[in-house]
Design a protein around this motif. Structure first.
Motif, PDB file in Angstrom:
ATOM      1  N   UNK A  24      15.777 -36.983  19.925  1.00 12.77           N
ATOM      2  CA  UNK A  24      16.934 -37.683  20.464  1.00 12.77           C
ATOM      3  C   UNK A  24      17.890 -36.799  21.255  1.00 12.77           C
ATOM      4  N   UNK A  25      17.497 -35.574  21.519  1.00 14.82           N
ATOM      5  CA  UNK A  25      18.330 -34.645  22.293  1.00 14.82           C
ATOM      6  C   UNK A  25      17.946 -34.783  23.770  1.00 14.82           C
ATOM      7  N   UNK A  26      18.258 -35.957  24.313  1.00 13.53           N
ATOM      8  CA  UNK A  26      17.757 -36.347  25.622  1.00 13.53           C
ATOM      9  C   UNK A  26      18.263 -35.480  26.776  1.00 13.53           C
ATOM     10  N   UNK A  27      19.527 -35.141  26.754  1.00 17.42           N
ATOM     11  CA  UNK A  27      20.077 -34.335  27.854  1.00 17.42           C
ATOM     12  C   UNK A  27      19.364 -32.988  27.935  1.00 17.42           C
ATOM     13  N   UNK A  28      19.186 -32.329  26.797  1.00 18.49           N
ATOM     14  CA  UNK A  28      18.499 -31.027  26.765  1.00 18.49           C
ATOM     15  C   UNK A  28      17.026 -31.182  27.142  1.00 18.49           C
ATOM     16  N   UNK A  29      16.405 -32.242  26.667  1.00 16.71           N
ATOM     17  CA  UNK A  29      14.992 -32.481  26.981  1.00 16.71           C
ATOM     18  C   UNK A  29      14.786 -32.695  28.474  1.00 16.71           C
ATOM     19  N   UNK A  30      15.642 -33.514  29.071  1.00 12.98           N
ATOM     20  CA  UNK A  30      15.513 -33.783  30.503  1.00 12.98           C
ATOM     21  C   UNK A  30      15.752 -32.513  31.329  1.00 12.98           C
ATOM     22  N   UNK A  31      16.745 -31.744  30.953  1.00 15.63           N
ATOM     23  CA  UNK A  31      17.036 -30.510  31.693  1.00 15.63           C
ATOM     24  C   UNK A  31      15.856 -29.542  31.628  1.00 15.63           C
ATOM     25  N   UNK A  32      15.285 -29.393  30.458  1.00 15.42           N
ATOM     26  CA  UNK A  32      14.162 -28.467  30.292  1.00 15.42           C
ATOM     27  C   UNK A  32      12.927 -28.984  31.033  1.00 15.42           C
ATOM     28  N   UNK A  33      12.654 -30.277  30.926  1.00 14.57           N
ATOM     29  CA  UNK A  33      11.479 -30.824  31.590  1.00 14.57           C
ATOM     30  C   UNK A  33      11.640 -30.811  33.111  1.00 14.57           C
ATOM     31  N   UNK A  34      12.846 -31.015  33.603  1.00 11.32           N
ATOM     32  CA  UNK A  34      13.077 -30.897  35.048  1.00 11.32           C
ATOM     33  C   UNK A  34      12.787 -29.477  35.519  1.00 11.32           C
ATOM     34  N   UNK A  35      13.108 -28.489  34.693  1.00  7.94           N
ATOM     35  CA  UNK A  35      12.820 -27.099  35.028  1.00  7.94           C
ATOM     36  C   UNK A  35      11.312 -26.873  35.099  1.00  7.94           C
TER      37      UNK A  35
END
Length: 126
Positions: A24-35
């Motif tokens: 559920x840590x969506x902001x961190x997940x999206x940032x890392x996956x975008x990287x």
């Protein structure tokens, strides 16, 4: 070699992003996956199907994380890029079966995106 090391590091970061998304840590997940997507995109080599197959997988993972986060625009954009790369791989006869299995789901989600369906109505691709 350097390319193999970068691919391995990308897989580790992608797994971590998926874990964060599941937690559920969506902001961190999206940032890392975008990287991860950016790194694989920068390392793409049209002569190396492996680099393009990795890029598709990273876009699928980003779209999945975006679906969980309710980020429709991110999910739809990543779906579109994944499909574009799948088509490139098909033309070059380099699409591997484990990546090709996403094609139908990506096409379905692209159609849903075109109809304006919310993120909650997009399919989570496994």
């Amino acid at each position: 070699n350097d390319r193999s090391l970068r691919a391995f590091a990308g897989r580790i970061r992608m797994a971590r992003a998926q874990q964060l998304s599941t937690l559920g840590q969506h902001r961190a997940a999206l940032a890392l996956q975008k990287q991860v997507v950016a790194d694989y995109g920068a390392a793409r080599d049209p002569k190396k199907a492996s680099s393009l197959n990795r890029l598709v997988t990273s876009h699928v993972a980003l779209a999945n994380s975006a679906v969980r986060a309710g980020e429709r625009d991110v999910a739809c954009a990543s779906t579109k890029e994944a499909l574009r790369t799948v088509a490139e791989l098909e033309r070059a006869k380099g699409l591997i079966p484990s990546v090709g299995r996403y094609k139908a789901g990506l096409e379905g989600n692209a159609a849903r995106c075109a109809r304006g369906v919310a993120a909650s109505g997009l399919e989570f691709l496994l």
